[in-house]
Scaffold this motif. Structure first.
Motif: not given
Length: 635
Positions: A121-126, A136-137, A148-149, A170-177
């Motif tokens: 499966d592909r997971v996008c990490i942003y 996460a990676t 896929s970062v 799936l996407v993994v992210t954060s509230d902000g940066g």
């Protein structure tokens, strides 16, 4: 005899010659002696360059995260694996040990599995450059999901294109940066990107800025809520050597980004080997690569290369100029950094500032400095060497690409004599050749040509995700049987390589092939110039003429521009020759750059040619607004 560490120049030539004569024995020995395998390979390498089909360590079984973390626990469990330096210097740095990293990665792996993420499966990490990004990676690689970062500065349109192309689940992210004095709402960008998506099932959101964000019921879930119940007991998935490890997108010159696919075993062996040698890594060193994990430099030399060697690697959330331009030097001093690896664009911007910013720090812990991302011009090379390296640290000017997975041509610290603006010699296993326009190999030294590689290396990208034909056409069709880098290079009298820029950045003026990089180097030596970019444009007599886009330092702003143009051309004529003088010089406030710092010359070329109908996708530029400004000021 071990081939893993090169101690001196004689040994370099010995290892290099062995790697060319007997590549299978060379890489097989390194792979066998320095990594943990569930099952050994049947064949070291199997390839057909005409079909762009390459396999390394065929039928071997392994897990890269077991090699990055688990195998170090007995000896280095309490050692710092990741040293996190936050954006705000007043916020405390985090030292995450190998034991703690193992626990966190296992927890994240179990979270993924509980959400139904499976091998393949592909997971996008942003995400911003925070420890959760690394966790996460690595957790993807631990369970066999393909990460896929995406750099957390890309727009929602650029992010959407990458999520959709890879078919991410799936996407993994954060509230902000945090970035300098700015706070960026990453979750909002993800929400916008997912409006045109039908493959993403869940979005995991980490807390960083603690700002209010919208959470979509049934799709979005806070990482904190998952973390509390997750077990840190996890057995790493058994992967095949050629199972995809990650997809990393690189800008295509024709618009649509290319999803370069890197596989597991070859990438592991090559990144570990190059990290160890080029940076002369030793057990208690503290290594800092200033890149973002969203680029190949971050993948290979923040995460995988260092951890495979049991190193301490620094993750830096901030920018070089916040709170002031001494931040890099302050961090080096604070953490006693031993190797510092950064981009010429950062060096040039810091070199414009007062020397006081760097001179107030002794920087005595440094032993190696390095440059990555583009050829470093001579003025920046000397500034970096003199003021940061104190003329005592080898400067490794590294040439490589997203497609190559690891560094290909570079000095080896304390082994290869350096030469300003030269990437010097190929790493063992790398067989560079220069080709002429008739597709013939150019023999001898003091020659210029198109840079190709004639034998596969372990970390070569295997394909473009979903489009092998494009991969074959882009990299293997121009010079059949060879990998074409797209770069031009010069080989000097002793066999050192200097990258002269993209081949399409070579301009033929009155029958003379002029590489843009040396001309830009010359212009940048003028005391009033901060940075420049050269492109060609059609000329009735010469065929092509040269157009320069030049950023001035503050003292240059008040000068007479016509006089400055004459002075710049005098510098070019004296260093390159009268043939290289520029017909047009436009002074600009900025250049269109990708977020990794590369100048988008195709845009400048179109402006110079009066062809501004279609610039392609400029949403991924760091400063898209500068394009209109340059168009309006066109000469």
């Amino acid at each position: 005899m071990s081939y893993y560490k090169i101690e001196n120049l004689e040994q370099y030539f010995k290892h290099y010659n062995k790697s060319i004569r007997e590549p299978r024995k060379f890489w097989g020995k390194i792979a066998e002696e320095h990594f943990v395998w569930y099952q050994n390979w049947e064949k070291v390498v199997d390839f057909n360059m005409a079909e762009a089909d390459v396999k390394w360590f065929v039928d071997g079984k392994l897990n890269i995260v077991k090699n990055c973390i688990d195998r170090h626990l007995a000896k280095r469990g309490t050692k710092t694996a990741i040293l996190f330096e936050p954006n705000n210097p007043d916020e405390e740095a985090q030292h995450i040990s190998y034991n703690e990293l193992h626990s966190r990665v296992c927890k994240m792996a179990n979270i993924y599995k509980d959400l139904g993420v499976k091998k393949g499966d592909r997971v996008c990490i942003y995400m911003p450059m925070i420890p959760e990004l690394a966790v996460a990676t690595l957790a993807c690689a631990r369970i066999g999901a393909i990460h896929s970062v995406v750099f957390a500065g890309f727009s929602s349109a650029a992010l959407a294109a990458r999520i959709n192309d890879a078919g991410c689940k799936l996407v993994v992210t954060s509230d902000g940066g945090f970035r300098g004095n700015k706070t960026i709402n990453l979750k909002e960008i993800v929400d916008e990107a997912l409006k045109s998506n039908d493959t993403v099932e869940r979005v995991i959101v980490a807390k960083r800025t603690h700002t209010s964000v919208n959470m979509t019921d049934g799709r979005d879930i806070w990482l904190d809520d998952l973390w509390a119940d997750a077990s840190d007991n996890h057995v790493a998935e058994i992967m095949d050597s050629e199972d995809p490890l990650f997809i990393l997108y690189t800008s295509g010159s024709t618009g649509k980004p290319k999803g370069m696919v890197h596989t597991t075993a070859g990438y592991m062996v090559y990144t570990a080997y190059t990290f160890k040698n080029i940076f002369n890594y030793e057990e208690n060193d503290i290594f800092w690569c200033t890149a973002d994990l969203g680029w190949i430099t971050g993948h290979s030399y923040i995460l995988y290369g260092p951890l495979l060697n049991g190193a301490t690697t620094v993750m830096f959330e901030g920018i070089p100029t916040f709170p002031d331009p001494s931040r890099f030097w302050q961090v080096i001093e604070k953490h006693k950094i031993t190797q510092f690896y950064t981009a010429p664009t950062a060096i040039r911007s810091l070199a414009k500032e007062s020397l006081d910013y760097v001179q107030k720090f002794p920087l005595s812990s440094l032993k190696v400095i390095g440059s990555v991302g583009e050829p470093i011009n001579e003025e920046a090379w000397h500034w970096f060497n003199d003021h940061v390296g104190g003329k005592r640290c080898p400067l490794v000017d590294t040439w490589w690409q997203t497609e190559t997975g690891g560094i290909m041509i570079s000095p080896i610290a304390f082994v290869t004599p350096t030469k300003p603006t030269y990437a010097t010699l190929p790493l063992p296993g790398i067989q560079p050749v220069l080709m002429d326009e008739k597709r013939n190999e150019i023999d001898g030294n003091q020659v210029v040509g198109s840079l190709c590689i004639k034998f596969p290396w372990p970390a070569i990208a295997r394909t473009i995700w979903g489009d092998h034909e494009r991969y074959k056409k882009t990299y293997f069709s121009t010079f059949p049987g060879k990998y074409f880098t797209g770069d031009g290079a010069l080989r000097d009298e002793v066999g050192y390589y200097r990258i002269t820029g993209r081949v399409d950045d070579v301009v033929i003026v009155s029958g003379h092939n002029l590489g843009t990089a040396p001309i830009e180097d010359a212009i940048n030596e003028h005391p009033a110039v901060a940075e420049s970019a050269i492109v060609g444009f059609p000329h009735d007599i010469k065929g092509n003429a040269l157009y320069g886009f030049v950023i001035l330092k503050e003292e240059g702003m008040t000068r007479n521009h016509d006089n400055l143009r004459n002075e710049i051309n005098q510098v070019v004529a004296s260093q390159i020759g009268p043939i290289a003088k520029l017909d047009k010089i436009q002074f600009v406030s900025g250049l269109p750059k990708t977020r990794s710092g590369k100048i988008m010359r195709r845009i400048l070329r179109k402006i110079a040619e009066n062809n501004d109908a279609d610039f392609g996708d400029i949403t991924t530029l760091l400063n898209p607004e500068v394009v209109d400004e340059i168009k309006k000021g066109k000469l």
